[in-house]
Write an enzyme that holds these catalytic residues in place. Sequence first.
Site, PDB file in Angstrom:
ATOM      1  N   LYS A 166       0.830  -1.218   0.000  1.00 49.84           N
ATOM      2  CA  LYS A 166       0.000   0.000   0.000  1.00 49.84           C
ATOM      3  C   LYS A 166       0.863   1.266   0.000  1.00 49.84           C
ATOM      4  CE  LYS A 166      -4.611   0.897   1.423  1.00 49.84           C
ATOM      5  NZ  LYS A 166      -5.237   0.836   0.111  1.00 49.84           N
TER       6      LYS A 166
HETATM    7  N1  PMP Z   1      -6.400  -4.018  -3.527  1.00 50.11           N
HETATM    8  C1  PMP Z   1      -5.933  -2.758  -3.556  1.00 50.11           C
HETATM    9  C2  PMP Z   1      -4.881  -2.394  -4.543  1.00 50.11           C
HETATM   10  C3  PMP Z   1      -6.433  -1.811  -2.654  1.00 50.11           C
HETATM   11  O1  PMP Z   1      -5.986  -0.558  -2.669  1.00 50.11           O
HETATM   12  C4  PMP Z   1      -7.448  -2.184  -1.740  1.00 50.11           C
HETATM   13  C5  PMP Z   1      -8.035  -1.165  -0.804  1.00 50.11           C
HETATM   14  N2  PMP Z   1      -7.288  -1.019   0.355  1.00 50.11           N
HETATM   15  C6  PMP Z   1      -7.886  -3.517  -1.736  1.00 50.11           C
HETATM   16  C7  PMP Z   1      -7.339  -4.408  -2.654  1.00 50.11           C
HETATM   17  C8  PMP Z   1      -8.880  -4.003  -0.741  1.00 50.11           C
HETATM   18  O2  PMP Z   1      -8.286  -4.034   0.531  1.00 50.11           O
HETATM   19  P1  PMP Z   1      -9.089  -3.805   1.868  1.00 50.11           P
HETATM   20  O3  PMP Z   1     -10.196  -4.792   1.858  1.00 50.11           O
HETATM   21  O4  PMP Z   1      -8.108  -4.033   2.941  1.00 50.11           O
HETATM   22  O5  PMP Z   1      -9.607  -2.408   1.813  1.00 50.11           O
END
Ligand code: PMP
Length: 316
Positions: A166
Site C-alpha cells: 500500500k
Molecule cells: N487491492 C488494492 C490495490 C487496494 O488498494 C485495496 C483497498 N485497500 C484492496 C485491494 C482491498 O483491501 P481492503 O479490503 O483491505 O480495503
Amino acid sequence: MDPHEQVSSRSLANAYAYVEGKFVPLLDAKISIMTHAFLYGSAIFEGIRGYYNPEHDDVYILRLADHYTRMRNNGRILMMDMEQTAQQLADLTVEIVRKCGYHEDIYIRPMAYKSAQRIGLRWDQQHEFLVFAVPMGSYLTKERPLNLMVSSWRRIQDNAIPPRAKVSGSYVNVSLAAAEAREGGFDEGILLNEDGTVSEAAGMNIFIVRSGTLITTPVYDNVLEGITRSAVFEIAQELKIPCEERTINRSELYFCDEVFLCGTGAEISGVGFIDRRKIGNGETGPITKKIQDVYFQAVRGNIPQYKKWLTPVWNR
Ligand code: PMP
C-alpha cells in the site's frame, strides 16, 4: 453522482486532522512541497471505513486494529518503523473521529510518510504519521451490478513495488486502470499480471464463483492482502460456502457464474459485465447476495458475532 463528489461537496469546516504530532483543522493541515513523500510517493497508507448505525447512534470503525497491524508491517518494507503501537494509532483515530463529531458514514485515511525535505531519492530516517476522516457514502454504485473491463495496464509485481505494501506512489498503477475504465464508460478496471493471469481490480480484490465455490486470486498474484477479502473468507466459512485461493485465468472471468469485487471502498459489489460479456444472467449473483447481506449487517453492528470487527466511536 460520482461518489467522490460526496466528500468535496460537504463542508469539512469542522473537521480535524492529526498531523506531525498535532491536531489541526483539516482545511489548514498542510505539508511542505519539499516533502520526500510528495516528491517521490514514499508513503504508506490505509483506507478505513466507519459505519453509522442510527438506532445505536454510533459510528463503528471497521477492522481498525487489523488496518494498523497491516500498516505497521508495510512500514517495514519502506524501512519506516512506526513508533506508535497499533493500539495507540487506533486510539488516535477514534479521537480524531470524535473531534470531528461525525454521526454518519465516514472514511479514514492514515498515512506514514517520508518527511525529510530535500531533493534526492535516498531515504533518511525521518518519517511522520497523519490521519484524517471525511464523510463518505458508496464508492461504487450499488444501484446496478458493475460493468468492468480488463485493463490494458498490467499489475506491478512484487519485485518492482510490492503491491501488498500500500505504497502511495504505486497507486499510479491502479489509477491508470481506473482512469482507463472510466474514460471507456466502464465502472472499474481489472488488472492482469505480466503473465496474463488475473491480479485484482483497481483498489479492490476480486472473487469469482464457479459451481458454488468461491475463488479468489492468491497473495502471490500481486494483490493487496485485503482486509475485506479476509472478511469474505470468514463469512463464507460461516455460510459453509467452499472457498479457494488460486490463480485465475482471464477467460475464467467470462466463464464463471458470478463475480464480485471487495474492498474497504468497494465494500462488496456484484459484477454484471466484463469486457461487454454478461456474467451469469447479468445480475448480482445469489452467492454474492448472501455474502453482501451478512457483510452490510455486520459492519453496522447488527450481527453479534461480528462485533469483534468493530470499534465504537461514541458509546465506549
Ligand atoms: N487491492 C488494492 C490495490 C487496494 O488498494 C485495496 C483497498 N485497500 C484492496 C485491494 C482491498 O483491501 P481492503 O479490503 O483491505 O480495503
